[in-house]
Design a protein around this motif. Sequence first.
Motif, mmCIF file in Angstrom:
data_model
loop_
_atom_site.group_PDB
_atom_site.id
_atom_site.type_symbol
_atom_site.label_atom_id
_atom_site.label_comp_id
_atom_site.label_asym_id
_atom_site.label_seq_id
_atom_site.Cartn_x
_atom_site.Cartn_y
_atom_site.Cartn_z
ATOM 1 N N ASN A 56 20.098 1.662 -7.049
ATOM 2 C CA ASN A 56 19.012 2.669 -7.677
ATOM 3 C C ASN A 56 18.211 2.332 -8.284
ATOM 4 O OD1 ASN A 56 19.604 5.725 -6.781
ATOM 5 N ND2 ASN A 56 21.778 5.074 -7.485
ATOM 6 N N VAL A 57 16.094 2.344 -7.404
ATOM 7 C CA VAL A 57 15.665 1.788 -9.078
ATOM 8 C C VAL A 57 15.249 2.880 -10.226
ATOM 9 C CG1 VAL A 57 13.431 0.714 -8.924
ATOM 10 C CG2 VAL A 57 15.011 0.166 -7.004
ATOM 11 N N ALA A 58 15.087 2.549 -10.928
ATOM 12 C CA ALA A 58 14.864 2.942 -12.286
ATOM 13 C C ALA A 58 12.812 2.828 -12.035
ATOM 14 C CB ALA A 58 14.878 2.639 -13.825
ATOM 15 N N ALA A 59 12.767 4.043 -12.562
ATOM 16 C CA ALA A 59 11.006 3.467 -12.894
ATOM 17 C C ALA A 59 10.227 4.618 -13.675
ATOM 18 C CB ALA A 59 9.574 3.686 -11.500
ATOM 19 N N THR A 60 10.261 3.666 -14.691
ATOM 20 C CA THR A 60 8.874 4.259 -16.085
ATOM 21 C C THR A 60 7.240 4.378 -14.890
ATOM 22 O OG1 THR A 60 11.089 3.965 -17.418
ATOM 23 C CG2 THR A 60 8.954 4.750 -18.342
ATOM 24 N N PHE A 61 6.760 5.457 -15.883
ATOM 25 C CA PHE A 61 5.203 5.872 -15.316
ATOM 26 C C PHE A 61 4.711 5.557 -16.912
ATOM 27 C CE2 PHE A 61 7.586 7.337 -11.616
ATOM 28 C CZ PHE A 61 7.302 6.101 -10.997
ATOM 29 N N THR A 62 3.403 5.364 -16.888
ATOM 30 C CA THR A 62 2.143 5.391 -18.083
ATOM 31 C C THR A 62 1.603 6.772 -17.486
ATOM 32 O OG1 THR A 62 3.222 3.540 -19.485
ATOM 33 C CG2 THR A 62 0.355 4.770 -20.030
ATOM 34 N N GLY A 63 0.864 7.677 -18.099
ATOM 35 C CA GLY A 63 -0.042 8.116 -17.580
ATOM 36 C C GLY A 63 -0.427 9.411 -17.822
ATOM 37 N N THR A 64 -0.469 10.875 -17.104
ATOM 38 C CA THR A 64 0.243 12.066 -16.958
ATOM 39 C C THR A 64 0.292 12.128 -15.103
ATOM 40 O OG1 THR A 64 -1.704 12.174 -18.086
ATOM 41 C CG2 THR A 64 -0.406 14.044 -17.138
ATOM 42 N N ALA A 65 1.976 12.294 -15.179
ATOM 43 C CA ALA A 65 2.587 13.731 -14.809
ATOM 44 C C ALA A 65 1.511 14.481 -13.557
ATOM 45 C CB ALA A 65 4.137 13.984 -14.740
ATOM 46 N N PRO A 66 2.182 14.884 -12.447
ATOM 47 C CA PRO A 66 2.803 14.040 -11.690
ATOM 48 C C PRO A 66 2.131 12.945 -11.048
ATOM 49 C CG PRO A 66 1.659 15.885 -10.131
ATOM 50 C CD PRO A 66 1.010 15.526 -11.539
ATOM 51 N N PHE A 67 4.047 12.124 -10.471
ATOM 52 C CA PHE A 67 3.234 10.610 -10.054
ATOM 53 C C PHE A 67 3.629 10.771 -8.668
ATOM 54 C CE2 PHE A 67 3.944 10.104 -14.921
ATOM 55 C CZ PHE A 67 2.555 9.461 -14.522
ATOM 56 N N THR A 68 2.970 9.892 -7.554
ATOM 57 C CA THR A 68 3.182 9.526 -6.514
ATOM 58 C C THR A 68 3.374 7.881 -5.810
ATOM 59 O OG1 THR A 68 2.325 11.497 -5.716
ATOM 60 C CG2 THR A 68 2.647 10.095 -3.754
ATOM 61 N N LEU A 69 4.321 6.997 -5.588
ATOM 62 C CA LEU A 69 4.523 6.060 -5.900
ATOM 63 C C LEU A 69 4.957 6.195 -4.216
ATOM 64 C CD1 LEU A 69 5.116 3.507 -7.285
ATOM 65 C CD2 LEU A 69 7.475 4.185 -6.809
ATOM 66 N N THR A 70 3.740 4.227 -4.007
ATOM 67 C CA THR A 70 4.437 4.430 -2.369
ATOM 68 C C THR A 70 4.992 2.740 -2.703
ATOM 69 O OG1 THR A 70 2.357 5.771 -1.547
ATOM 70 C CG2 THR A 70 3.042 3.586 0.124
ATOM 71 N N TYR A 71 5.992 2.532 -2.422
ATOM 72 C CA TYR A 71 6.372 1.357 -1.847
ATOM 73 C C TYR A 71 6.749 1.017 -0.418
ATOM 74 C CZ TYR A 71 11.299 3.454 -1.930
ATOM 75 O OH TYR A 71 11.611 4.250 -1.683
ATOM 76 N N THR A 72 7.223 -0.727 -0.283
ATOM 77 C CA THR A 72 7.417 -0.947 1.606
ATOM 78 C C THR A 72 9.189 -1.586 0.190
ATOM 79 O OG1 THR A 72 6.804 -3.325 0.614
ATOM 80 C CG2 THR A 72 5.417 -1.315 2.367
ATOM 81 N N ALA A 73 10.035 -1.776 0.734
ATOM 82 C CA ALA A 73 11.318 -2.655 0.797
ATOM 83 C C ALA A 73 11.376 -3.665 1.843
ATOM 84 C CB ALA A 73 12.622 -1.693 0.131
ATOM 85 N N ASN A 74 11.749 -5.045 1.151
ATOM 86 C CA ASN A 74 11.766 -6.076 1.831
ATOM 87 C C ASN A 74 10.774 -6.316 3.340
ATOM 88 O OD1 ASN A 74 13.381 -8.297 1.102
ATOM 89 N ND2 ASN A 74 14.826 -8.104 2.795
ATOM 90 N N GLY A 75 9.283 -5.574 2.617
ATOM 91 C CA GLY A 75 8.131 -5.566 3.566
ATOM 92 C C GLY A 75 8.793 -4.714 4.860
ATOM 93 N N GLY A 76 9.220 -3.719 4.841
ATOM 94 C CA GLY A 76 9.684 -2.312 5.750
ATOM 95 C C GLY A 76 8.423 -1.437 5.568
ATOM 96 N N SER A 77 8.616 0.038 5.995
ATOM 97 C CA SER A 77 8.045 0.391 6.015
ATOM 98 C C SER A 77 7.640 1.761 4.933
ATOM 99 C CB SER A 77 8.246 1.551 7.128
ATOM 100 O OG SER A 77 8.322 1.361 8.416
ATOM 101 N N PRO A 78 6.564 1.573 4.736
ATOM 102 C CA PRO A 78 6.323 2.271 3.072
ATOM 103 C C PRO A 78 6.789 3.181 3.288
ATOM 104 C CG PRO A 78 3.693 1.563 4.511
ATOM 105 C CD PRO A 78 5.368 1.758 5.303
#
Length: 76
Positions: A14-36
């Motif tokens: 599990n990866v814990a994420a902390t965001f700054t700004g106004t919710a809601p947040f949409t995060l797009t990420y890749t893990a080890n160069g895989g699909s977004p």
Amino acid sequence: SVVNPDICPGACTNVAATFTGTAPFTLTYTANGGSPVTQTFSSNTGSFQVCVPANAPAGGFGVQATALTDAFCTCE
């Protein structure tokens, strides 16, 4: 952040994420160069799971944010 950064092939963490700004947040990420992967968070903190493929070679494993959106802004 990750509690234990040592992950074996075929395992997940599990990866814990902390965001700054106004919710809601949409995060797009890749893990080890895989699909977004895109996930929405309804508050300034949340977590998501990343898994290492069973056939992954030994070595580093990276998670990279590729886009982040809050209620008012988009970062890419």
